[in-house]
Design an enzyme around this catalytic site. Structure first.
Site: not given
Length: 358
Positions: A131, A254, A321
């Site tokens: 993240s 991602e 995630h």
């Protein structure tokens, strides 16, 4: 389309970076440092935090807490200087063998100009997170050329009721505790989508369901070195000195977003930055909205955004995630096949067997 393997150039102009220094493989009893480079959730969810720390200890590790990691200053866990201090102290601590971030957020990029990259280079150890923490991974990889790993964080994964998911724990163990090449990466068929409010409803394991399969968006094969990123976080580094060298890279990324229009805009931004002229393969992680993984137009959107790119493209990889998740060790050589079979093989280890490098 040709299925010949795309490779980074092998001559003197080869843009591939040298292999990073490999810290020693973690062993039972080794110390993992904990820090909060972004959000203050380690302070706000004490039951989740205690369970996560207990799970790491049950796995055989000791933990060392950064002095500021439990601060709560609104949307961050302390000032930028305090968060950078934690990283400096944990990297310099001779007993700490790896460092794990507590959770993501939005503001890890505040630390990038404060970090002492020479100190980090002198004390190479794996920094693990995903993240917003990928801002740190990318900057440290770029400026210090120290091995880092996109992988599970303390609160979301190790704080899971019932323990860290078996696939996630096994992949982390394989990455940080095994000095052999990682080899073929299995793709789990299950995915956890249920949300249980932390410290209120998260007293049972979340339900797992069948995930969308890994999907070929463009056929082909390639060999390159791994780089992992959260797409939103990566784009925040565009135009800065912390943007990574991507020539010859296999980019696995991602996003937590769930809007196909935004995804196309972000991928188009990557094209404008010249990313698709440099990388050899692209892997997209599972979306937090599983409907996105199954969208018929996903292939067309990616094809349009990445026009001119000839390398293989896969979507639905278990990274970022999503739970369970794989690990991405930066700089490790890998091959990716996208066709009748989908296979990712990591040819290098992330750690070494010998004593810890000072």
């Amino acid at each position: 389309m040709s299925s010949s393997t795309r490779r980074a150039p092998a001559d003197e102009s080869d843009p591939s970076p040298p292999a990073p220094p490999r810290p020693a493989a973690l062993r039972p009893g080794d110390v993992i440092g904990l820090c909060s480079p972004s959000m203050p959730h380690a302070a706000r969810f004490p039951r989740r935090r205690a369970r996560a720390v207990g799970a790491l200890e049950a796995a055989g590790y000791r933990v060392r807490e950064g002095r500021n990691w439990l601060k709560d200053t609104g949307h961050t866990a302390g000032t930028p200087e305090e968060r950078a201090q934690d990283l400096h102290e944990l990297f310099a601590d001779g007993e700490v063998r790896a460092i794990m971030t507590s959770i993501g957020g939005y503001n890890a990029n505040q630390l990038l100009e404060l970090l002492d990259y020479e100190l980090i280079r002198r004390h190479p150890k794996l920094l693990i997170g995903y993240s917003d923490a990928t801002a740190l991974l990318l900057a440290i990889w770029t400026r210090a050329r120290v091995g880092v790993v996109m992988g599970p964080q303390l609160l979301p994964q190790w704080g899971e009721s019932g323990g860290c998911l078996s696939y996630t724990e096994a992949m982390l163990e394989r990455t940080v505790a095994d000095s052999r090449p990682l080899g073929d990466i299995p793709f789990p068929e299950e995915q956890v989508l249920e949300f249980l409010a932390w410290d209120r409803d998260d007293e049972r394991p979340r339900r797992q369901e069948r995930a969308a399969p890994v999907r070929v968006l463009r056929e082909g094969a390639a060999e390159g070195f791994l780089i992992g990123a959260n797409l939103d976080t990566l784009l925040r580094l565009a135009g800065t000195d912390f943007w990574p060298e991507l020539g010859g890279a296999m980019l696995l990324m991602e996003t937590a977003g769930g809007d196909i229009g935004e995804v196309e805009a972000q991928l188009t931004h990557l094209r404008h930055l010249g990313v698709f002229d440099q990388i050899v393969a692209l892997g997209l992680g599972r979306f937090t909205d599983p409907a996105m993984d199954r969208l018929p137009e996903l292939a067309a959107v990616v094809d349009r955004a990445a026009r001119g790119f000839r390398g293989p493209i896969l979507s639905g990889l278990p990274l970022g995630h999503t739970d369970p998740m794989m690990c991405v060790p930066f700089g490790a050589r890998a091959t990716l096949y996208a066709g009748e079979r989908q296979r990712l093989t990591v040819l290098d280890p992330a750690v070494r067997e010998e004593g810890f490098m000072p």
